[in-house]
Scaffold this motif. Sequence first.
Motif, PDB file in Angstrom:
ATOM      1  N   ALA A  25       0.843  -1.198   0.000  1.00 38.25           N
ATOM      2  CA  ALA A  25       0.000   0.000   0.000  1.00 38.25           C
ATOM      3  C   ALA A  25       0.878   1.247   0.000  1.00 38.25           C
ATOM      4  O   ALA A  25       2.027   1.210   0.473  1.00 38.25           O
ATOM      5  N   PRO A  26       0.363   2.368  -0.517  1.00 35.87           N
ATOM      6  CA  PRO A  26       1.092   3.637  -0.409  1.00 35.87           C
ATOM      7  C   PRO A  26       1.037   4.131   1.038  1.00 35.87           C
ATOM      8  O   PRO A  26      -0.044   4.329   1.591  1.00 35.87           O
ATOM      9  N   VAL A  27       2.188   4.310   1.646  1.00 32.77           N
ATOM     10  CA  VAL A  27       2.253   4.646   3.071  1.00 32.77           C
ATOM     11  C   VAL A  27       2.926   6.011   3.239  1.00 32.77           C
ATOM     12  O   VAL A  27       3.976   6.276   2.648  1.00 32.77           O
ATOM     13  N   LEU A  28       2.298   6.841   4.055  1.00 35.73           N
ATOM     14  CA  LEU A  28       2.831   8.162   4.372  1.00 35.73           C
ATOM     15  C   LEU A  28       3.425   8.154   5.776  1.00 35.73           C
ATOM     16  O   LEU A  28       2.722   7.890   6.748  1.00 35.73           O
ATOM     17  N   PRO A  29       4.731   8.433   5.935  1.00 37.61           N
ATOM     18  CA  PRO A  29       5.282   8.623   7.281  1.00 37.61           C
ATOM     19  C   PRO A  29       4.892  10.014   7.786  1.00 37.61           C
ATOM     20  O   PRO A  29       5.207  11.020   7.148  1.00 37.61           O
ATOM     21  N   LEU A  30       4.203  10.062   8.901  1.00 40.42           N
ATOM     22  CA  LEU A  30       3.664  11.315   9.425  1.00 40.42           C
ATOM     23  C   LEU A  30       4.122  11.492  10.867  1.00 40.42           C
ATOM     24  O   LEU A  30       3.952  10.601  11.700  1.00 40.42           O
ATOM     25  N   SER A  31       4.719  12.633  11.163  1.00 40.13           N
ATOM     26  CA  SER A  31       5.126  12.934  12.531  1.00 40.13           C
ATOM     27  C   SER A  31       4.246  14.034  13.102  1.00 40.13           C
ATOM     28  O   SER A  31       3.702  14.859  12.375  1.00 40.13           O
ATOM     29  N   LEU A  32       4.118  14.019  14.414  1.00 39.29           N
ATOM     30  CA  LEU A  32       3.411  15.086  15.125  1.00 39.29           C
ATOM     31  C   LEU A  32       4.306  15.552  16.270  1.00 39.29           C
ATOM     32  O   LEU A  32       4.663  14.757  17.142  1.00 39.29           O
ATOM     33  N   THR A  33       4.700  16.805  16.239  1.00 34.72           N
ATOM     34  CA  THR A  33       5.448  17.426  17.321  1.00 34.72           C
ATOM     35  C   THR A  33       4.482  18.301  18.112  1.00 34.72           C
ATOM     36  O   THR A  33       3.736  19.081  17.524  1.00 34.72           O
ATOM     37  N   PHE A  34       4.484  18.155  19.435  1.00 36.06           N
ATOM     38  CA  PHE A  34       3.592  18.993  20.233  1.00 36.06           C
ATOM     39  C   PHE A  34       4.363  19.700  21.332  1.00 36.06           C
ATOM     40  O   PHE A  34       5.408  19.224  21.791  1.00 36.06           O
ATOM     41  N   ASP A  35       3.833  20.836  21.734  1.00 38.88           N
ATOM     42  CA  ASP A  35       4.430  21.637  22.802  1.00 38.88           C
ATOM     43  C   ASP A  35       3.880  21.128  24.129  1.00 38.88           C
ATOM     44  O   ASP A  35       2.702  21.323  24.437  1.00 38.88           O
ATOM     45  N   HIS A  36       4.740  20.494  24.923  1.00 39.68           N
ATOM     46  CA  HIS A  36       4.308  19.856  26.162  1.00 39.68           C
ATOM     47  C   HIS A  36       3.863  20.879  27.204  1.00 39.68           C
ATOM     48  O   HIS A  36       3.221  20.528  28.198  1.00 39.68           O
ATOM     49  N   ARG A  37       4.188  22.150  27.007  1.00 39.29           N
ATOM     50  CA  ARG A  37       3.704  23.182  27.926  1.00 39.29           C
ATOM     51  C   ARG A  37       2.201  23.383  27.784  1.00 39.29           C
ATOM     52  O   ARG A  37       1.527  23.810  28.733  1.00 39.29           O
ATOM     53  N   VAL A  38       1.655  23.084  26.612  1.00 32.63           N
ATOM     54  CA  VAL A  38       0.250  23.377  26.317  1.00 32.63           C
ATOM     55  C   VAL A  38      -0.624  22.144  26.466  1.00 32.63           C
ATOM     56  O   VAL A  38      -1.722  22.199  27.035  1.00 32.63           O
ATOM     57  N   ILE A  39      -0.189  21.015  25.928  1.00 31.71           N
ATOM     58  CA  ILE A  39      -0.969  19.781  26.015  1.00 31.71           C
ATOM     59  C   ILE A  39      -0.062  18.640  26.446  1.00 31.71           C
ATOM     60  O   ILE A  39       1.172  18.742  26.400  1.00 31.71           O
ATOM     61  N   ASP A  40      -0.681  17.538  26.844  1.00 32.99           N
ATOM     62  CA  ASP A  40       0.046  16.340  27.240  1.00 32.99           C
ATOM     63  C   ASP A  40       0.024  15.310  26.115  1.00 32.99           C
ATOM     64  O   ASP A  40      -0.680  15.461  25.112  1.00 32.99           O
ATOM     65  N   GLY A  41       0.775  14.232  26.334  1.00 31.17           N
ATOM     66  CA  GLY A  41       0.928  13.222  25.300  1.00 31.17           C
ATOM     67  C   GLY A  41      -0.358  12.535  24.902  1.00 31.17           C
ATOM     68  O   GLY A  41      -0.540  12.185  23.733  1.00 31.17           O
ATOM     69  N   ALA A  42      -1.269  12.331  25.860  1.00 27.14           N
ATOM     70  CA  ALA A  42      -2.517  11.641  25.535  1.00 27.14           C
ATOM     71  C   ALA A  42      -3.352  12.446  24.543  1.00 27.14           C
ATOM     72  O   ALA A  42      -3.912  11.896  23.589  1.00 27.14           O
ATOM     73  N   GLU A  43      -3.431  13.767  24.773  1.00 22.95           N
ATOM     74  CA  GLU A  43      -4.184  14.630  23.849  1.00 22.95           C
ATOM     75  C   GLU A  43      -3.530  14.619  22.474  1.00 22.95           C
ATOM     76  O   GLU A  43      -4.215  14.505  21.448  1.00 22.95           O
ATOM     77  N   ALA A  44      -2.213  14.736  22.431  1.00 21.63           N
ATOM     78  CA  ALA A  44      -1.505  14.729  21.150  1.00 21.63           C
ATOM     79  C   ALA A  44      -1.682  13.388  20.435  1.00 21.63           C
ATOM     80  O   ALA A  44      -1.870  13.342  19.210  1.00 21.63           O
TER      81      ALA A  44
END
Length: 279
Positions: free
Chosen positions: A218-237
């Motif tokens: 299948a065509p696969v897209l590698p996708l990253s998400l960087t989040f600012d831990h000051r604003v949200i936590d890992g579960a929300e991200a």
Amino acid sequence: MTKDLRVGPFPRQRRHTACFLSELRGFAPVFLGAEIDMSAVRRHQASADSGGCSTLGYVLYTAARVLAAHPEANAALRGRLRPRVAHYRTVAGKLTLDKRLGGRRVVLSAVLPELHLMSLQEIAEQLAHHRDGDPAVMPEYAGVRTLHRLPGLLGRLAYRMATRPLRRRAETTGTFSVTSLGRRPVTSFHSVGGTTVTLGLGAVADRPVVRDGELAVAPVLPLSLTFDHRVIDGAEAADVLGELKEALESFGDFCDTPRRVPRNRDDVSKLSHNEGATF
């Protein structure tokens, strides 16, 4: 030895990048990643409903609607001693562009306002406008050109005045960022875009996947998400990334499902918290 060394002033064409990086010093990045099966997107791209939209456009379209349902992540923070968080009722996407300005290759950014209200065709038109336009004359980059002409200290001050106030963030830096190196053989790409959530796109390539216990390609897209831990936590991200993955992998059903997103265009740049304050 010295004849092999060239030393010169910092190029004016990169002053906006230097100012941007200086403002990121307080950022607390955490990095997540996922692989997205883009088969459903590829099928939709082949249909008459795609509007000629690219992979980047599909990610912008989907992410804006996912973030509209996650106001805690569609937010910005300002201040250290007395921090304030703004949660926006509009979703504005910032994208990065590989351009030439003043004879030098630079990274520029463009903000697409009210992205959660745009159709795929509208997004495709906006991407083409910024991709094909000349930043030396486009009004969207007048501020960058002015920054390049200002003396260094005055330029940094002007940049801060334009980007620091929370009320201006949706307009100047977006409420989330997307940056793509998808046209290059990049399999992992993590970026900090100055927003609470930044998405990084690598190249879509055929890769082995497992479907119902069977091996497939299948065509696969590698996708990253960087989040600012000051604003949200890992579960929300992780919820944002998980919903984005699910939406892209079932895109036909996702785009046909009515979604509860802000529809009032008067909501642009209003804050749901700390309304009436400027920082």
